[in-house]
Design a protein around this motif. Structure first.
Motif, PDB file in Angstrom:
ATOM      1  N   ILE A  84       1.079 -41.290  19.366  1.00 26.05           N
ATOM      2  CA  ILE A  84       2.111 -40.356  19.833  1.00 26.05           C
ATOM      3  C   ILE A  84       1.524 -39.394  20.859  1.00 26.05           C
ATOM      4  N   ASP A  85       0.321 -38.899  20.584  1.00 24.67           N
ATOM      5  CA  ASP A  85      -0.326 -37.974  21.513  1.00 24.67           C
ATOM      6  C   ASP A  85      -0.678 -38.662  22.828  1.00 24.67           C
ATOM      7  N   CYS A  86      -1.160 -39.895  22.764  1.00 27.25           N
ATOM      8  CA  CYS A  86      -1.476 -40.627  23.996  1.00 27.25           C
ATOM      9  C   CYS A  86      -0.250 -40.722  24.898  1.00 27.25           C
ATOM     10  N   GLU A  87       0.880 -41.035  24.317  1.00 24.39           N
ATOM     11  CA  GLU A  87       2.120 -41.106  25.093  1.00 24.39           C
ATOM     12  C   GLU A  87       2.481 -39.729  25.645  1.00 24.39           C
ATOM     13  N   ARG A  88       2.333 -38.715  24.829  1.00 27.24           N
ATOM     14  CA  ARG A  88       2.659 -37.346  25.257  1.00 27.24           C
ATOM     15  C   ARG A  88       1.754 -36.902  26.396  1.00 27.24           C
ATOM     16  N   PHE A  89       0.526 -37.391  26.406  1.00 22.54           N
ATOM     17  CA  PHE A  89      -0.436 -37.022  27.438  1.00 22.54           C
ATOM     18  C   PHE A  89      -0.312 -37.875  28.698  1.00 22.54           C
ATOM     19  N   GLY A  90       0.595 -38.862  28.700  1.00 20.08           N
ATOM     20  CA  GLY A  90       0.868 -39.616  29.920  1.00 20.08           C
ATOM     21  C   GLY A  90       0.643 -41.105  29.866  1.00 20.08           C
ATOM     22  N   ALA A  91       0.089 -41.624  28.763  1.00 21.56           N
ATOM     23  CA  ALA A  91      -0.100 -43.077  28.671  1.00 21.56           C
ATOM     24  C   ALA A  91       1.243 -43.788  28.743  1.00 21.56           C
ATOM     25  N   GLN A  92       1.256 -44.906  29.442  1.00 20.07           N
ATOM     26  CA  GLN A  92       2.505 -45.649  29.632  1.00 20.07           C
ATOM     27  C   GLN A  92       2.618 -46.844  28.702  1.00 20.07           C
ATOM     28  N   VAL A 146       6.191 -45.787  18.611  1.00 19.00           N
ATOM     29  CA  VAL A 146       5.824 -45.989  20.014  1.00 19.00           C
ATOM     30  C   VAL A 146       7.086 -46.090  20.859  1.00 19.00           C
ATOM     31  N   THR A 147       7.173 -45.250  21.872  1.00 16.74           N
ATOM     32  CA  THR A 147       8.367 -45.221  22.722  1.00 16.74           C
ATOM     33  C   THR A 147       8.108 -45.810  24.105  1.00 16.74           C
ATOM     34  N   THR A 148       6.838 -46.014  24.442  1.00 15.83           N
ATOM     35  CA  THR A 148       6.501 -46.691  25.696  1.00 15.83           C
ATOM     36  C   THR A 148       6.348 -48.177  25.389  1.00 15.83           C
ATOM     37  N   GLU A 149       5.605 -48.900  26.192  1.00 14.49           N
ATOM     38  CA  GLU A 149       5.382 -50.317  25.916  1.00 14.49           C
ATOM     39  C   GLU A 149       4.393 -50.489  24.762  1.00 14.49           C
ATOM     40  N   PHE A 150       4.762 -51.290  23.796  1.00 13.41           N
ATOM     41  CA  PHE A 150       3.875 -51.626  22.682  1.00 13.41           C
ATOM     42  C   PHE A 150       3.323 -53.009  22.947  1.00 13.41           C
ATOM     43  N   ILE A 174      -7.213 -55.231  43.899  1.00 16.21           N
ATOM     44  CA  ILE A 174      -6.503 -56.300  43.200  1.00 16.21           C
ATOM     45  C   ILE A 174      -5.008 -56.230  43.509  1.00 16.21           C
ATOM     46  N   PRO A 175      -4.494 -57.171  44.272  1.00 19.02           N
ATOM     47  CA  PRO A 175      -3.073 -57.137  44.629  1.00 19.02           C
ATOM     48  C   PRO A 175      -2.182 -57.439  43.429  1.00 19.02           C
ATOM     49  N   GLY A 176      -1.082 -56.681  43.321  1.00 15.59           N
ATOM     50  CA  GLY A 176      -0.089 -56.966  42.296  1.00 15.59           C
ATOM     51  C   GLY A 176      -0.460 -56.532  40.898  1.00 15.59           C
ATOM     52  N   LEU A 177      -1.473 -55.682  40.751  1.00 12.49           N
ATOM     53  CA  LEU A 177      -1.887 -55.252  39.416  1.00 12.49           C
ATOM     54  C   LEU A 177      -0.790 -54.396  38.780  1.00 12.49           C
ATOM     55  N   LEU A 178      -0.322 -54.819  37.611  1.00 10.33           N
ATOM     56  CA  LEU A 178       0.779 -54.145  36.936  1.00 10.33           C
ATOM     57  C   LEU A 178       0.318 -53.220  35.819  1.00 10.33           C
ATOM     58  N   GLU A 179      -0.749 -53.586  35.128  1.00  9.18           N
ATOM     59  CA  GLU A 179      -1.119 -52.852  33.917  1.00  9.18           C
ATOM     60  C   GLU A 179      -2.596 -53.062  33.599  1.00  9.18           C
ATOM     61  N   VAL A 180      -3.241 -51.987  33.152  1.00  3.91           N
ATOM     62  CA  VAL A 180      -4.589 -52.105  32.606  1.00  3.91           C
ATOM     63  C   VAL A 180      -4.560 -51.627  31.166  1.00  3.91           C
ATOM     64  N   SER A 181      -5.303 -52.304  30.327  1.00  5.98           N
ATOM     65  CA  SER A 181      -5.439 -51.930  28.917  1.00  5.98           C
ATOM     66  C   SER A 181      -6.877 -51.467  28.708  1.00  5.98           C
ATOM     67  N   ILE A 182      -7.042 -50.205  28.311  1.00 12.18           N
ATOM     68  CA  ILE A 182      -8.379 -49.622  28.216  1.00 12.18           C
ATOM     69  C   ILE A 182      -8.513 -48.900  26.880  1.00 12.18           C
ATOM     70  N   GLY A 183      -9.587 -49.215  26.173  1.00 12.16           N
ATOM     71  CA  GLY A 183      -9.803 -48.598  24.875  1.00 12.16           C
ATOM     72  C   GLY A 183     -11.172 -47.980  24.724  1.00 12.16           C
ATOM     73  N   LEU A 235      -1.009 -47.570  32.648  1.00  9.78           N
ATOM     74  CA  LEU A 235      -2.139 -47.425  31.732  1.00  9.78           C
ATOM     75  C   LEU A 235      -1.672 -47.601  30.296  1.00  9.78           C
ATOM     76  N   SER A 236      -2.188 -48.636  29.639  1.00 11.65           N
ATOM     77  CA  SER A 236      -1.955 -48.835  28.210  1.00 11.65           C
ATOM     78  C   SER A 236      -3.248 -48.499  27.480  1.00 11.65           C
ATOM     79  N   VAL A 237      -3.169 -47.561  26.540  1.00  8.54           N
ATOM     80  CA  VAL A 237      -4.355 -47.118  25.822  1.00  8.54           C
ATOM     81  C   VAL A 237      -4.524 -47.951  24.548  1.00  8.54           C
ATOM     82  N   ASN A 238      -5.685 -48.599  24.448  1.00  5.25           N
ATOM     83  CA  ASN A 238      -6.017 -49.362  23.246  1.00  5.25           C
ATOM     84  C   ASN A 238      -6.628 -48.396  22.231  1.00  5.25           C
ATOM     85  N   ILE A 239      -5.997 -48.271  21.064  1.00  3.59           N
ATOM     86  CA  ILE A 239      -6.439 -47.280  20.070  1.00  3.59           C
ATOM     87  C   ILE A 239      -7.233 -47.911  18.924  1.00  3.59           C
TER      88      ILE A 239
END
Length: 237
Positions: free
Chosen positions: A30-38, A63-67, A204-213, A4-8
């Motif tokens: 920072i909070d999104c990452e702390r709350f579990g966003a990847q 950002v310490t996860t994926e940017f 959906i086979p092979g789904l790696l990431e969703v970006s949701i804002g 899960l990538s959170v669009n801010i």
């Protein structure tokens, strides 16, 4: 499990509506990452009506996860990617006056242009994803550019979900299977929500990431940001 990538962007929209720096997009990331966003996604536009180019520079420091930096690759955007070197860049063919993304690339018509961009960004060590409709021809065209991944534009799925979710998901299944066959990584985004996300990821086979804002930030008004991120992660299990 898809990440899960959170669009801010919507956080920046709220900030910009009043001026000042409240809410603070850096602190929210920072909070999104702390709350579990990847991952954290931002989509700066030329008019900077939400995420500003300076925000991107500030976020890169924390950002310490994926940017994931997405946008239409005009010269200013290319310069920004070159400077920031995010983990992932998602190329989106937005018109300058677009309210939000509303179509994927024609990867056949723009193959040479996209190929040059892909080579340029991959040389920086950045993974490149191309935003495409759930169209097998466009998926094949994306592969020809040398891209690492595609991001499926999911608004048509979301729009049809309530009426006939089986029909809505069909072209996305076909596109995803082809992406797997071609060795393309698979992301997805646009109008995914707590209502339709689980069905999507299950089919959906092979789904790696969703970006949701938009939907996620809207839900956070009712459920709180931490709880909302956990709810979305649960849908992806």
């Amino acid at each position: 499990m898809a990440r899960l990538s959170v669009n801010i962007n919507k956080i920046a929209t709220l900030r910009n509506s009043r001026g000042g720096n409240n809410p603070n997009v850096v602190n929210v990331a920072i909070d999104c990452e702390r709350f579990g966003a990847q991952g954290i996604t931002v989509h700066p536009r030329p008019d900077e009506r939400h995420i500003r180019y300076q925000d991107v520079l500030d976020l890169k420091k924390v950002v310490t996860t994926e940017f994931n930096l997405e946008g239409n690759p005009d010269e200013r955007f290319i310069e920004l990617v070159t400077r920031v070197r995010p983990e992932q860049v998602t190329l989106v063919p937005d018109a300058v006056d677009a309210i939000t993304s509303n179509a994927g690339w024609d990867t056949i018509k723009h193959r040479l242009y996209l190929t040059n961009l892909v080579n340029r960004f991959k040389h920086l060590g950045t993974r490149v994803s191309i935003f495409v409709d759930a169209d097998e021809q466009m998926v094949r065209g994306a592969k020809e550019t040398g891209a690492d991944r595609i991001e499926l534009y999911t608004e048509p799925y979301a729009a049809q979900y309530a009426e006939n979710r089986e029909a809505a998901i069909e072209p996305f299944i076909r596109a995803a299977k082809l992406a797997q066959e071609l060795g393309l990584g698979l992301n997805a985004g646009h109008d995914l929500s707590l209502e339709n996300l689980r069905f999507f990821q299950q089919h959906i086979p092979g789904l790696l990431e969703v970006s949701i804002g938009h939907a996620l930030i809207s839900d956070a008004l009712y459920f709180g940001l931490e709880n909302t991120i956990q709810l979305y992660l649960k849908e992806l299990e």
